[in-house]
Design a protein around this motif. Structure first.
Motif, PDB file in Angstrom:
ATOM      1  N   ASP A 255       0.734  -1.434   0.031  1.00  0.00           N
ATOM      2  CA  ASP A 255       0.223  -0.186  -0.040  1.00  0.00           C
ATOM      3  C   ASP A 255       0.990   1.317   0.033  1.00  0.00           C
ATOM      4  O   ASP A 255       0.734   2.160  -0.534  1.00  0.00           O
ATOM      5  N   ALA A 256       1.944   1.088   0.768  1.00  0.00           N
ATOM      6  CA  ALA A 256       2.543   2.225   0.753  1.00  0.00           C
ATOM      7  C   ALA A 256       3.610   2.812  -0.460  1.00  0.00           C
ATOM      8  O   ALA A 256       3.789   3.667  -0.969  1.00  0.00           O
ATOM      9  N   GLU A 257       3.969   1.719  -1.197  1.00  0.00           N
ATOM     10  CA  GLU A 257       4.677   1.553  -2.490  1.00  0.00           C
ATOM     11  C   GLU A 257       3.588   2.224  -3.394  1.00  0.00           C
ATOM     12  O   GLU A 257       3.894   3.196  -4.406  1.00  0.00           O
ATOM     13  N   ASP A 258       2.116   1.612  -3.381  1.00  0.00           N
ATOM     14  CA  ASP A 258       1.112   2.485  -4.280  1.00  0.00           C
ATOM     15  C   ASP A 258       0.852   3.679  -3.957  1.00  0.00           C
ATOM     16  O   ASP A 258       0.739   4.506  -5.033  1.00  0.00           O
ATOM     17  N   THR A 263       1.716   9.271  -5.768  1.00  0.00           N
ATOM     18  CA  THR A 263       2.165  10.528  -5.523  1.00  0.00           C
ATOM     19  C   THR A 263       2.880  11.158  -6.571  1.00  0.00           C
ATOM     20  O   THR A 263       2.810  12.439  -6.969  1.00  0.00           O
ATOM     21  N   LYS A 264       4.017  10.530  -6.940  1.00  0.00           N
ATOM     22  CA  LYS A 264       4.881  10.637  -7.981  1.00  0.00           C
ATOM     23  C   LYS A 264       4.221  11.047  -9.282  1.00  0.00           C
ATOM     24  O   LYS A 264       4.484  11.920 -10.084  1.00  0.00           O
ATOM     25  N   LYS A 267       2.625  14.200  -9.340  1.00  0.00           N
ATOM     26  CA  LYS A 267       3.607  15.512  -9.386  1.00  0.00           C
ATOM     27  C   LYS A 267       4.012  15.576 -10.794  1.00  0.00           C
ATOM     28  O   LYS A 267       4.148  16.783 -11.377  1.00  0.00           O
ATOM     29  N   VAL A 268       4.136  14.512 -11.360  1.00  0.00           N
ATOM     30  CA  VAL A 268       4.486  14.351 -12.981  1.00  0.00           C
ATOM     31  C   VAL A 268       3.443  15.137 -13.629  1.00  0.00           C
ATOM     32  O   VAL A 268       3.760  15.910 -14.496  1.00  0.00           O
ATOM     33  N   LEU A 269       2.187  14.777 -13.346  1.00  0.00           N
ATOM     34  CA  LEU A 269       1.067  15.216 -14.016  1.00  0.00           C
ATOM     35  C   LEU A 269       1.123  16.883 -13.781  1.00  0.00           C
ATOM     36  O   LEU A 269       0.713  17.726 -14.717  1.00  0.00           O
ATOM     37  N   ASP A 270       1.013  17.171 -12.543  1.00  0.00           N
ATOM     38  CA  ASP A 270       1.051  18.480 -12.363  1.00  0.00           C
ATOM     39  C   ASP A 270       2.122  19.338 -12.885  1.00  0.00           C
ATOM     40  O   ASP A 270       2.007  20.511 -13.498  1.00  0.00           O
ATOM     41  N   THR A 271       3.381  18.853 -12.727  1.00  0.00           N
ATOM     42  CA  THR A 271       4.514  19.643 -13.678  1.00  0.00           C
ATOM     43  C   THR A 271       4.299  19.584 -15.064  1.00  0.00           C
ATOM     44  O   THR A 271       4.526  20.892 -15.666  1.00  0.00           O
ATOM     45  N   THR A 272       3.729  18.519 -15.523  1.00  0.00           N
ATOM     46  CA  THR A 272       3.423  18.603 -17.120  1.00  0.00           C
ATOM     47  C   THR A 272       2.338  19.600 -17.296  1.00  0.00           C
ATOM     48  O   THR A 272       2.537  20.261 -18.369  1.00  0.00           O
TER      49      THR A 272
END
Length: 283
Positions: A255-258, A263-264, A267-272
Motif C-alpha cells: 500500500d505504501a509503494e502504491d 504521489t509521484k 507530481k509528474v502530471l502537475d508539472t506537465t
C-alpha cells in the motif's frame, strides 16, 4: 364363483411356529460336534461364524442382565465333557469359555463351572479330574487360569485342594507346572491353608502393584500427550500469528509503494500541466 371357492380352499392356513428356546438357538449357532471317541485325537467341530456371534453376545456390555443370564445358562447346558472339549479347543476356548469367564456374570459362571469340573466323589479318581486334565493341556491350562482368576477366594481354595491330589501329574508337565506356580500349589502342599493364604495375599499385592504402575504410566502418558497436544497447538497458533503479521506487513508495504507511485505520478502530471500552461501563455 366355483373357481374362486376352489382357489380359497387350496390355500393352506397359516400355522403358529413355536419359538425356539435359548438353548436351541445357541446349539444351532455353534453346531457343536464332539470327537468320535474320548480316546480319539480328532478335534471337535464348531461353526466359526456361530461361535463368533455367541462370543460377541457374551461380551456385549449393552445387553441386559436378564439376557446375559439366559445366554450363559444356554451355553452351560452342554454336558461337562463337551465343555472340557471346548476348553481344550482353540476356537472353543477363545469364543466360548473365555467369553464366559470375562463377561459381566463371570463370578457366578466361574463358580458354576468349578462345580461342574469337580468330581462328585473320590471314587471317580483324582488323576482323571477335569481340573487336572485341563491343567496339563496346551490350551486348556489358559482356561483354567482364567477360571481361577474369576473365582472368589473361598472357591479358589477348593480348586487348589482338588489340584493338590494331582500334584505329581502337574509337576511332570510344563503347563501343569505353570498352573501350580500361579495358584501357589506348592505353598498349599507344604504349609497348608495358612501358607496358601499368605502366598495368595502376596500374589494379590503384586498384581495390585502392577495394576497401579500400569495405571500410573497410562495417566502419565495421557498427560504427556495432552501437554504435547497443547504445545503443538500453541506452536501452531504462534506460526499462524507470525504468518498473519508477515502478510499484514507485506500488504502495508504494498500500500505504501502504491501511495508513493500515485504521489509521484500526480507530481509528474502537475508539472506537465504547469509547463503546458506556460507554453500557452507565451504563444
Amino acid at each position: 364363483n366355483n373357481e374362486n371357492d376352489e382357489a380359497e380352499s387350496s390355500i393352506i392356513p397359516a400355522t403358529k411356529v413355536k419359538p425356539a428356546s435359548w438353548t436351541e438357538c445357541v446349539h444351532y449357532l455353534l453346531c457343536y460336534q464332539p470327537p468320535a471317541s474320548e480316546a480319539s485325537t480328532q478335534y471337535i467341530t464348531l461353526h466359526p461364524n456361530g461361535a463368533r456371534i455367541v462370543h460377541h453376545l457374551l461380551n456385549s456390555c449393552h445387553t441386559s442382565n436378564h439376557f446375559q443370564k439366559r445366554l450363559v445358562k444356554a451355553v452351560l447346558s452342554y454336558d461337562t465333557s463337551d465343555l472340557i472339549h471346548m476348553a481344550k479347543d482353540g476356537m472353543g476356548s477363545v469364543c466360548i469359555l473365555d467369553a464366559l469367564l470375562l463377561n459381566a456374570r463371570r463370578a457366578t459362571t466361574a463358580v458354576t463351572l468349578l462345580e461342574r469340573f469337580l468330581p462328585l466323589d473320590s471314587s471317580e479318581g483324582y488323576q482323571s479330574c477335569p481340573l487336572a486334565t485341563l491343567a496339563t493341556d496346551r490350551i486348556g491350562h489358559h482356561v483354567l487360569l482364567k477360571l481361577y482368576d474369576a473365582l472368589p477366594e473361598s472357591n479358589r481354595l477348593r480348586m487348589v485342594e482338588q489340584l493338590s491330589h494331582s500334584t505329581s501329574k502337574l509337576t511332570g508337565n510344563a503347563m501343569g507346572r505353570k498352573v501350580s506356580e500361579t495358584v501357589n500349589l506348592g505353598e498349599f502342599n507344604q504349609n497348608g491353608e495358612d501358607g496358601w493364604q499368605e502366598a495368595q495375599k502376596k500374589r494379590n499385592d503384586n498384581l495390585n502393584f502392577l495394576e497401579d504402575m500400569i495405571s500410573t504410566k497410562e495417566s502419565k502418558r495421557t498427560s504427556e500427550e495432552d501437554s504435547d497436544t497443547e504445545a503443538s497447538a500453541s506452536k501452531k497458533d504462534k506460526k499462524e500469528k507470525k504468518k498473519r503479521k508477515r502478510k499484514h506487513k507485506r500488504k502495508s508495504n504494498a500500500d505504501a509503494e502504491d501511495n508513493d507511485k500515485s504521489t509521484k505520478k500526480k507530481k509528474v502530471l502537475d508539472t506537465t500541466a504547469s509547463i503546458m500552461d506556460v507554453m500557452t501563455l507565451n504563444q
